[in-house]
Design a protein around this motif. Structure first.
Motif, PDB file in Angstrom:
ATOM      1  N   SER A  66       0.817  -1.217   0.000  1.00  0.00           N
ATOM      2  CA  SER A  66       0.000   0.000   0.000  1.00  0.00           C
ATOM      3  C   SER A  66       0.851   1.268   0.000  1.00  0.00           C
ATOM      4  O   SER A  66       0.497   2.258   0.618  1.00  0.00           O
ATOM      5  CB  SER A  66      -0.951   0.008   1.199  1.00  0.00           C
ATOM      6  OG  SER A  66      -0.246  -0.216   2.406  1.00  0.00           O
TER       7      SER A  66
ATOM      8  N   SER B  82       1.483   2.890  -2.754  1.00  0.00           N
ATOM      9  CA  SER B  82       1.036   3.681  -3.904  1.00  0.00           C
ATOM     10  C   SER B  82      -0.341   3.182  -4.328  1.00  0.00           C
ATOM     11  O   SER B  82      -0.863   2.212  -3.783  1.00  0.00           O
ATOM     12  CB  SER B  82       2.018   3.567  -5.074  1.00  0.00           C
ATOM     13  OG  SER B  82       2.075   2.223  -5.550  1.00  0.00           O
ATOM     14  N   GLY B  83      -0.931   3.856  -5.312  1.00  0.00           N
ATOM     15  CA  GLY B  83      -2.144   3.386  -5.953  1.00  0.00           C
ATOM     16  C   GLY B  83      -3.317   3.178  -5.018  1.00  0.00           C
ATOM     17  O   GLY B  83      -3.532   3.924  -4.062  1.00  0.00           O
ATOM     18  N   ILE B  84      -4.096   2.137  -5.309  1.00  0.00           N
ATOM     19  CA  ILE B  84      -5.300   1.850  -4.527  1.00  0.00           C
ATOM     20  C   ILE B  84      -4.962   1.645  -3.059  1.00  0.00           C
ATOM     21  O   ILE B  84      -5.655   2.139  -2.177  1.00  0.00           O
ATOM     22  CB  ILE B  84      -6.019   0.612  -5.087  1.00  0.00           C
ATOM     23  CG1 ILE B  84      -6.598   0.902  -6.475  1.00  0.00           C
ATOM     24  CG2 ILE B  84      -7.127   0.163  -4.142  1.00  0.00           C
ATOM     25  CD1 ILE B  84      -7.199  -0.323  -7.148  1.00  0.00           C
TER      26      ILE B  84
ATOM     27  N   ALA C 208      -4.206   5.016  -1.217  1.00  0.00           N
ATOM     28  CA  ALA C 208      -5.421   5.840  -1.164  1.00  0.00           C
ATOM     29  C   ALA C 208      -6.431   5.249  -0.180  1.00  0.00           C
ATOM     30  O   ALA C 208      -7.068   5.981   0.594  1.00  0.00           O
ATOM     31  CB  ALA C 208      -6.031   5.961  -2.554  1.00  0.00           C
TER      32      ALA C 208
ATOM     33  N   ARG D  75      -7.225   4.199 -12.307  1.00  0.00           N
ATOM     34  CA  ARG D  75      -6.088   5.007 -12.770  1.00  0.00           C
ATOM     35  C   ARG D  75      -4.944   4.971 -11.751  1.00  0.00           C
ATOM     36  O   ARG D  75      -4.793   5.835 -10.908  1.00  0.00           O
ATOM     37  CB  ARG D  75      -6.533   6.441 -13.038  1.00  0.00           C
ATOM     38  CG  ARG D  75      -7.451   6.531 -14.253  1.00  0.00           C
ATOM     39  CD  ARG D  75      -7.892   7.943 -14.554  1.00  0.00           C
ATOM     40  NE  ARG D  75      -9.013   7.934 -15.484  1.00  0.00           N
ATOM     41  CZ  ARG D  75      -9.740   8.995 -15.802  1.00  0.00           C
ATOM     42  NH1 ARG D  75      -9.450  10.187 -15.272  1.00  0.00           N
ATOM     43  NH2 ARG D  75     -10.751   8.886 -16.643  1.00  0.00           N
ATOM     44  N   THR D  76      -4.144   3.907 -11.875  1.00  0.00           N
ATOM     45  CA  THR D  76      -2.934   3.732 -11.088  1.00  0.00           C
ATOM     46  C   THR D  76      -1.811   3.364 -12.053  1.00  0.00           C
ATOM     47  O   THR D  76      -2.022   3.285 -13.266  1.00  0.00           O
ATOM     48  CB  THR D  76      -3.104   2.605 -10.056  1.00  0.00           C
ATOM     49  OG1 THR D  76      -3.195   1.346 -10.752  1.00  0.00           O
ATOM     50  CG2 THR D  76      -4.364   2.804  -9.217  1.00  0.00           C
ATOM     51  N   GLU D  77      -0.637   3.087 -11.510  1.00  0.00           N
ATOM     52  CA  GLU D  77       0.511   2.713 -12.338  1.00  0.00           C
ATOM     53  C   GLU D  77       0.704   1.205 -12.393  1.00  0.00           C
ATOM     54  O   GLU D  77       1.809   0.720 -12.586  1.00  0.00           O
ATOM     55  CB  GLU D  77       1.768   3.404 -11.805  1.00  0.00           C
ATOM     56  CG  GLU D  77       1.683   4.931 -11.900  1.00  0.00           C
ATOM     57  CD  GLU D  77       2.931   5.623 -11.400  1.00  0.00           C
ATOM     58  OE1 GLU D  77       3.823   4.933 -10.850  1.00  0.00           O
ATOM     59  OE2 GLU D  77       3.027   6.854 -11.543  1.00  0.00           O
ATOM     60  N   LEU D  78      -0.390   0.453 -12.239  1.00  0.00           N
ATOM     61  CA  LEU D  78      -0.297  -1.005 -12.289  1.00  0.00           C
ATOM     62  C   LEU D  78       0.282  -1.471 -13.619  1.00  0.00           C
ATOM     63  O   LEU D  78       1.083  -2.404 -13.671  1.00  0.00           O
ATOM     64  CB  LEU D  78      -1.680  -1.615 -12.051  1.00  0.00           C
ATOM     65  CG  LEU D  78      -1.744  -3.120 -11.814  1.00  0.00           C
ATOM     66  CD1 LEU D  78      -0.954  -3.524 -10.568  1.00  0.00           C
ATOM     67  CD2 LEU D  78      -3.185  -3.586 -11.695  1.00  0.00           C
TER      68      LEU D  78
ATOM     69  N   GLN E 240      -1.536   3.329 -17.499  1.00  0.00           N
ATOM     70  CA  GLN E 240      -2.888   3.127 -16.961  1.00  0.00           C
ATOM     71  C   GLN E 240      -3.369   4.333 -16.154  1.00  0.00           C
ATOM     72  O   GLN E 240      -4.566   4.611 -16.102  1.00  0.00           O
ATOM     73  CB  GLN E 240      -2.925   1.868 -16.095  1.00  0.00           C
ATOM     74  CG  GLN E 240      -4.309   1.519 -15.576  1.00  0.00           C
ATOM     75  CD  GLN E 240      -4.371   0.141 -14.968  1.00  0.00           C
ATOM     76  OE1 GLN E 240      -3.887  -0.812 -15.559  1.00  0.00           O
ATOM     77  NE2 GLN E 240      -4.940   0.026 -13.787  1.00  0.00           N
ATOM     78  N   GLN E 241      -2.418   5.053 -15.551  1.00  0.00           N
ATOM     79  CA  GLN E 241      -2.817   6.203 -14.738  1.00  0.00           C
ATOM     80  C   GLN E 241      -3.456   7.309 -15.570  1.00  0.00           C
ATOM     81  O   GLN E 241      -4.130   8.197 -15.018  1.00  0.00           O
ATOM     82  CB  GLN E 241      -1.607   6.771 -13.977  1.00  0.00           C
ATOM     83  CG  GLN E 241      -0.548   7.418 -14.848  1.00  0.00           C
ATOM     84  CD  GLN E 241       0.501   6.431 -15.349  1.00  0.00           C
ATOM     85  OE1 GLN E 241       0.244   5.227 -15.421  1.00  0.00           O
ATOM     86  NE2 GLN E 241       1.668   6.941 -15.664  1.00  0.00           N
TER      87      GLN E 241
ATOM     88  N   LEU F 194      -8.927   7.277  -9.463  1.00  0.00           N
ATOM     89  CA  LEU F 194      -8.598   6.631  -8.194  1.00  0.00           C
ATOM     90  C   LEU F 194      -9.458   7.138  -7.046  1.00  0.00           C
ATOM     91  O   LEU F 194      -9.990   6.346  -6.259  1.00  0.00           O
ATOM     92  CB  LEU F 194      -7.112   6.842  -7.887  1.00  0.00           C
ATOM     93  CG  LEU F 194      -6.598   6.275  -6.558  1.00  0.00           C
ATOM     94  CD1 LEU F 194      -6.844   4.779  -6.466  1.00  0.00           C
ATOM     95  CD2 LEU F 194      -5.107   6.595  -6.401  1.00  0.00           C
TER      96      LEU F 194
END
Length: 254
Positions: A13, A15-17, A20, A186-189, A193-194, A202
């Motif tokens: 956790s 970054s991303g989901i 947040a 919208r993450t950097e998976l 994608q972001q 997000l």
């Protein structure tokens, strides 16, 4: 799962989901511990988010999971929620084994063995709590495949069925099993994608997730509206059309 009053550990956790969601759950009145591999990043997040606890963990390594579990339980013996957030996604070409085998092994280790090992490290403690929750994280791609990410799709399908199965086994305990089913967010998976117009913003995603957790404390799946298109394609009878639509539209769905 009640929306507040919990002590929650969320590996993966930084970054991303994951990050947040950690911030939002802290704001809802929970004690939140985030986990990640990069200690420098964890220190930065801790400085920028007072009250958010951090611990180093690599869910691809059993020894790291064991060490993190011991650290978390020592510092937070009232822990009652774990969120198996860590995951990786990669585009693969399955025409040649040299182009996908290493990727596939890494994805399965992180996305499937990681949550299994994490649950194993905490299950005895969680069973000792009056109420506890395991949150798994699958994907809309557990139900409809994206052509370019075979191993990721398979890993999330495994997480869905794992969630269904352990929920049955743990029905005689106070441990709830909740499956979070994201759409593309919208993450950097994946690269780009972001910025994808097909992915859900997000903040909108996390807002809807928190609302669902608040309104549906007994839910077994947390599904935002945008993932229903994928989640129930087979039941609706339009699976083939949804597969075609997904793969024609966006290479960054998750």
């Amino acid at each position: 799962m009640h929306i507040s009053g919990n002590t929650i550990f969320i590996p993966g956790s930084t970054s991303g989901i994951g990050l947040a969601l950690a911030r939002r759950l802290q704001a809802e009145g929970n004690t939140v511990i985030i986990g990640g591999r990069r200690t420098d990043l964890l220190e930065q997040i801790g400085r920028e988010n007072p009250g958010l606890h951090t611990v180093a963990i690599d869910v691809a390594e059993q020894a790291s999971i064991d060490a993190a579990a011991a650290q978390v339980l020592s510092a937070h013996p009232d822990l009652n929620v774990i969120v198996a957030m860590a995951g990786i996604m990669r585009i693969e070409d399955w025409h040649r084994p040299e182009s996908f085998l290493a990727s596939a092994e890494s994805i399965i280790t992180t996305n499937v063995l990681g949550p299994i090992r994490l649950i194993a490290a905490f299950i005895e403690h969680l069973r000792s709590r009056p109420e506890a929750t395991i949150v798994t994280v699958s994907s809309g791609l557990a139900f409809v495949p994206l052509r370019v990410t075979p191993s990721y799709n398979a890993s999330k399908a495994a997480i869905h069925m794992l969630s269904e199965s352990i929920r049955l086994q743990l029905a005689d305990t106070g441990v709830q099993v909740v499956e979070l089913v994201p759409p593309a967010v919208r993450t950097e998976l994946l690269p780009g994608q972001q910025d994808s117009e097909f992915a859900m913003p997000l903040n909108e995603f996390v807002d809807e997730v928190v609302t669902l957790l608040r309104d549906q404390p007994d839910a077994t799946e947390i599904r935002v509206e945008r993932v229903e298109f994928l989640r129930h394609a087979e039941a609706r009878g339009d699976y083939d059309q949804v597969v075609a639509s997904l793969n024609a539209a966006d290479p960054h769905g998750n």
